[in-house]
Design a protein around this motif. Structure first.
Motif, PDB file in Angstrom:
ATOM      1  N   GLU A   1       0.832  -1.199   0.000  1.00  0.00           N
ATOM      2  CA  GLU A   1       0.000   0.000   0.000  1.00  0.00           C
ATOM      3  C   GLU A   1       0.870   1.254   0.000  1.00  0.00           C
ATOM      4  O   GLU A   1       0.555   2.249  -0.659  1.00  0.00           O
ATOM      5  CB  GLU A   1      -0.890  -0.003   1.251  1.00  0.00           C
ATOM      6  N   ALA A   2       1.972   1.210   0.735  1.00  0.00           N
ATOM      7  CA  ALA A   2       2.847   2.376   0.828  1.00  0.00           C
ATOM      8  C   ALA A   2       4.293   1.923   0.909  1.00  0.00           C
ATOM      9  O   ALA A   2       4.603   0.817   1.375  1.00  0.00           O
ATOM     10  CB  ALA A   2       2.492   3.211   2.059  1.00  0.00           C
ATOM     11  N   MET A   3       5.189   2.790   0.430  1.00  0.00           N
ATOM     12  CA  MET A   3       6.621   2.551   0.542  1.00  0.00           C
ATOM     13  C   MET A   3       7.279   3.841   1.008  1.00  0.00           C
ATOM     14  O   MET A   3       6.898   4.933   0.576  1.00  0.00           O
ATOM     15  CB  MET A   3       7.234   2.144  -0.806  1.00  0.00           C
ATOM     16  N   SER A   4       8.261   3.687   1.858  1.00  0.00           N
ATOM     17  CA  SER A   4       9.025   4.835   2.328  1.00  0.00           C
ATOM     18  C   SER A   4      10.497   4.515   2.178  1.00  0.00           C
ATOM     19  O   SER A   4      10.933   3.409   2.520  1.00  0.00           O
ATOM     20  CB  SER A   4       8.705   5.136   3.798  1.00  0.00           C
TER      21      SER A   4
ATOM     22  N   GLY B   1       4.584  -1.406   3.553  1.00  0.00           N
ATOM     23  CA  GLY B   1       3.466  -1.699   4.440  1.00  0.00           C
ATOM     24  C   GLY B   1       2.334  -0.726   4.261  1.00  0.00           C
ATOM     25  O   GLY B   1       2.122  -0.182   3.167  1.00  0.00           O
ATOM     26  N   SER B   2       1.593  -0.462   5.336  1.00  0.00           N
ATOM     27  CA  SER B   2       0.498   0.501   5.291  1.00  0.00           C
ATOM     28  C   SER B   2       1.055   1.915   5.382  1.00  0.00           C
ATOM     29  O   SER B   2       2.227   2.120   5.728  1.00  0.00           O
ATOM     30  CB  SER B   2      -0.462   0.257   6.454  1.00  0.00           C
TER      31      SER B   2
ATOM     32  N   VAL C   1       5.530   4.942   8.009  1.00  0.00           N
ATOM     33  CA  VAL C   1       5.943   6.134   8.751  1.00  0.00           C
ATOM     34  C   VAL C   1       6.517   5.730  10.104  1.00  0.00           C
ATOM     35  O   VAL C   1       7.573   6.219  10.537  1.00  0.00           O
ATOM     36  CB  VAL C   1       4.758   7.111   8.926  1.00  0.00           C
ATOM     37  N   GLU C   2       5.834   4.813  10.784  1.00  0.00           N
ATOM     38  CA  GLU C   2       6.307   4.360  12.085  1.00  0.00           C
ATOM     39  C   GLU C   2       7.661   3.657  11.977  1.00  0.00           C
ATOM     40  O   GLU C   2       8.563   3.874  12.794  1.00  0.00           O
ATOM     41  CB  GLU C   2       5.280   3.408  12.704  1.00  0.00           C
TER      42      GLU C   2
ATOM     43  N   THR D   1      11.336   9.631   2.833  1.00  0.00           N
ATOM     44  CA  THR D   1      10.369  10.162   1.877  1.00  0.00           C
ATOM     45  C   THR D   1       9.461   9.053   1.372  1.00  0.00           C
ATOM     46  O   THR D   1       9.888   7.902   1.230  1.00  0.00           O
ATOM     47  CB  THR D   1      11.075  10.828   0.680  1.00  0.00           C
ATOM     48  N   THR D   2       8.213   9.397   1.109  1.00  0.00           N
ATOM     49  CA  THR D   2       7.281   8.473   0.466  1.00  0.00           C
ATOM     50  C   THR D   2       6.972   8.914  -0.960  1.00  0.00           C
ATOM     51  O   THR D   2       6.187   8.284  -1.657  1.00  0.00           O
ATOM     52  CB  THR D   2       5.955   8.398   1.268  1.00  0.00           C
ATOM     53  N   THR D   3       7.599   9.993  -1.404  1.00  0.00           N
ATOM     54  CA  THR D   3       7.366  10.511  -2.753  1.00  0.00           C
ATOM     55  C   THR D   3       7.985   9.579  -3.782  1.00  0.00           C
ATOM     56  O   THR D   3       9.203   9.333  -3.732  1.00  0.00           O
ATOM     57  CB  THR D   3       7.974  11.917  -2.907  1.00  0.00           C
ATOM     58  N   PRO D   4       7.200   9.038  -4.722  1.00  0.00           N
ATOM     59  CA  PRO D   4       7.748   8.079  -5.688  1.00  0.00           C
ATOM     60  C   PRO D   4       8.947   8.615  -6.456  1.00  0.00           C
ATOM     61  O   PRO D   4       9.915   7.884  -6.695  1.00  0.00           O
ATOM     62  CB  PRO D   4       6.553   7.801  -6.618  1.00  0.00           C
TER      63      PRO D   4
END
Length: 467
Positions: A226-229, A289-290, A295-296, A316-319
């Motif tokens: 769902e998300a990558m950082s 993860g989510s 972020v955590e 960063t989560t910006t692709p």
């Protein structure tokens, strides 16, 4: 170049096999010098040993037919994917026939509900992920190069995502394999586990074409997170960076990637990719993860890194920013080459227990300095796996000798630390001298298996097993 001894040639058998292969394959049998040398080319410093011809196979049946012809005349057979392996895997020290499987590039099926797919060996990692993207799936093993999945399976490849997703041995469910006599077998189905007999799948994964030629692979897939950082953090020393990695693993932080770049590599990447990173040892990380989870995880790593002198931490989560950072990591080979123009980069890899990573990297840096070698280091630090890329003037025999001494010393150092002489590149020709030092009498068992499955020793001879 490092000279690898030629093996005895079966001239009569090769001539007879070439005649039969010409009749069977016509224009798909290639004998031009340039194409033969390309298929014997090695991207390291081992001399090229070209095959006598190349069969451009288009199906399992054609691979089996070519193998049967070669077996009838006791002629060596060398499988070929993209040719990105680094230890002389595709060389033909006894001559023979190269079977190129890159035209076998179909994705046969994707079973989204079961998170698996069935592919031919010529499908590349990038092509598979492009095919999967609109289904919300991806294949996580990323060795950097756009290697073929057949070659990745044969060398038990891994890469930057291995700390979370494992290596090829963890992601191959079953195989179709052509044996040395031309028989075709399947090693399993799509079930996630089985207790049915010997685990032949794992036997062929990592066998480097010495036990059979892989013609189909059933792979595990993953859902796109769902998300990558992505994050980066600089450290005053390699020791501090490695101690941070050990703390992350012990803490149980579920990192997807955690890569180490020493100061020389950071300097090279800055110049090549137009970045402004502090030119000290660096860790690059990725979390999957989510939205809240990544972020955590990133925040937790930030706190851990502070205990070891980490600085300049940024996530960063910006692709676009994530892609730029990881592209710089994947361009590391070309960036390092620019540190010493005109020289060859000779990449070697070892793997040690995580607790010994700092000791091994620091010792490698000191040994390179002692030998007056430039040897930038990058590592899949979460696995204890690192690569030293020696920048060697191949026209200087004395420098080449020092480079060879370093490679040998590093392999033996890793073994002495209860590690391995190769974490992911494989044995091929280049690492053969260290296999018995690492595994002892187990090598004799490997030789017994080889003799049972390939009694004529025609499948990629001169690889893995000592001479």
């Amino acid at each position: 170049m490092t000279k690898i001894a030629d093996l005895p040639r079966n001239e009569v058998g090769i001539a007879a096999a070439l005649d039969e292969l010409q009749q069977a394959f016509g224009d798909n049998l290639l004998t031009g010098q340039a194409i033969r040398e390309q298929h014997g080319h090695t991207t390291t410093w081992i001399d090229t040993q070209a095959p006598d011809a190349v069969v451009m196979a288009r199906s399992t049946e054609e691979v089996a037919q070519a193998v049967r012809i070669c077996a009838a005349h006791r002629v060596p057979v060398i499988p070929f994917g993209t040719g990105t392996s680094l230890e002389g895997h595709v060389n033909a020290p006894a001559g023979g026939i190269c079977i190129d499987v890159m035209q076998m590039d179909r994705v046969h099926e994707v079973n989204a509900g079961d998170l698996d797919c069935r592919v031919q060996p010529g499908v590349t990692r990038e092509a598979l992920n492009t095919h999967l993207r609109d289904q919300g799936l991806f294949f996580p093993i990323d060795p950097g190069a756009n290697a073929s999945l057949g070659g990745m399976t044969a060398t038990r490849a891994s890469g930057t995502n291995a700390v979370r997703y494992g290596t090829m041995k963890d992601n191959v469910l079953s195989l179709e394999v052509v044996l040395a006599d031309g028989r075709v077998i399947r090693t399993g189905g799509r079930a996630r586990k089985s207790s049915a007999g010997y685990d032949l799948t794992r036997l062929f994964v990592g066998s480097e074409g010495t036990l059979g030629i892989i013609t189909e692979i059933t792979l595990r897939l993953q859902g796109i997170p769902e998300a990558m950082s992505s994050a980066r953090c600089s450290f005053p020393t390699v020791q501090a960076a490695c101690e941070t990695v050990m703390a992350v693993i012990q803490y149980g932080l579920p990192v997807a990637r955690i890569e180490l770049l020493d100061a020389d590599v950071v300097k090279a990447v800055n110049a090549y990719s137009k970045l402004t990173l502090p030119e000290t040892p660096l860790l690059l990380l990725e979390f999957h993860g989510s939205e809240a989870g990544v972020v955590e995880q990133a925040e937790t790593f930030g706190m851990l890194s502070e205990e070891f002198g980490g600085s300049g931490y940024a996530a960063t989560t910006t692709p676009e920013e994530r892609s730029k950072l990881w592209q710089a990591r994947h361009d590391g080979y070309w960036a390092v080459l620019a540190l010493r123009p005109g020289c060859k980069a000779v990449a070697t890899d070892v793997c040690v227990p995580i607790s010994r990573l700092a000791d091994a990297v620091v010792a490698a840096q000191a040994r390179a300095e002692e030998l007056q070698l430039i040897a930038p280091i990058v590592g899949h630090a979460g696995d204890g796996n690192f690569h030293a890329s020696l920048l060697i003037d191949m026209d200087d025999p004395e420098e080449v000798a020092r480079g060879e001494a370093f490679v040998s010393w590093l392999a033996e150092l890793a073994i002495s630390m209860d590690g391995t002489c190769t974490g992911e590149h494989g044995i091929g020709q280049g690492k053969r001298p260290y296999l018995r030092k690492e595994l002892g009498a187990a090598v004799d068992v490997m030789a017994t298996l080889k003799a049972a499955l390939d009694p004529q020793n025609i499948l990629n001879p001169g690889k893995i097993l000592p001479g």
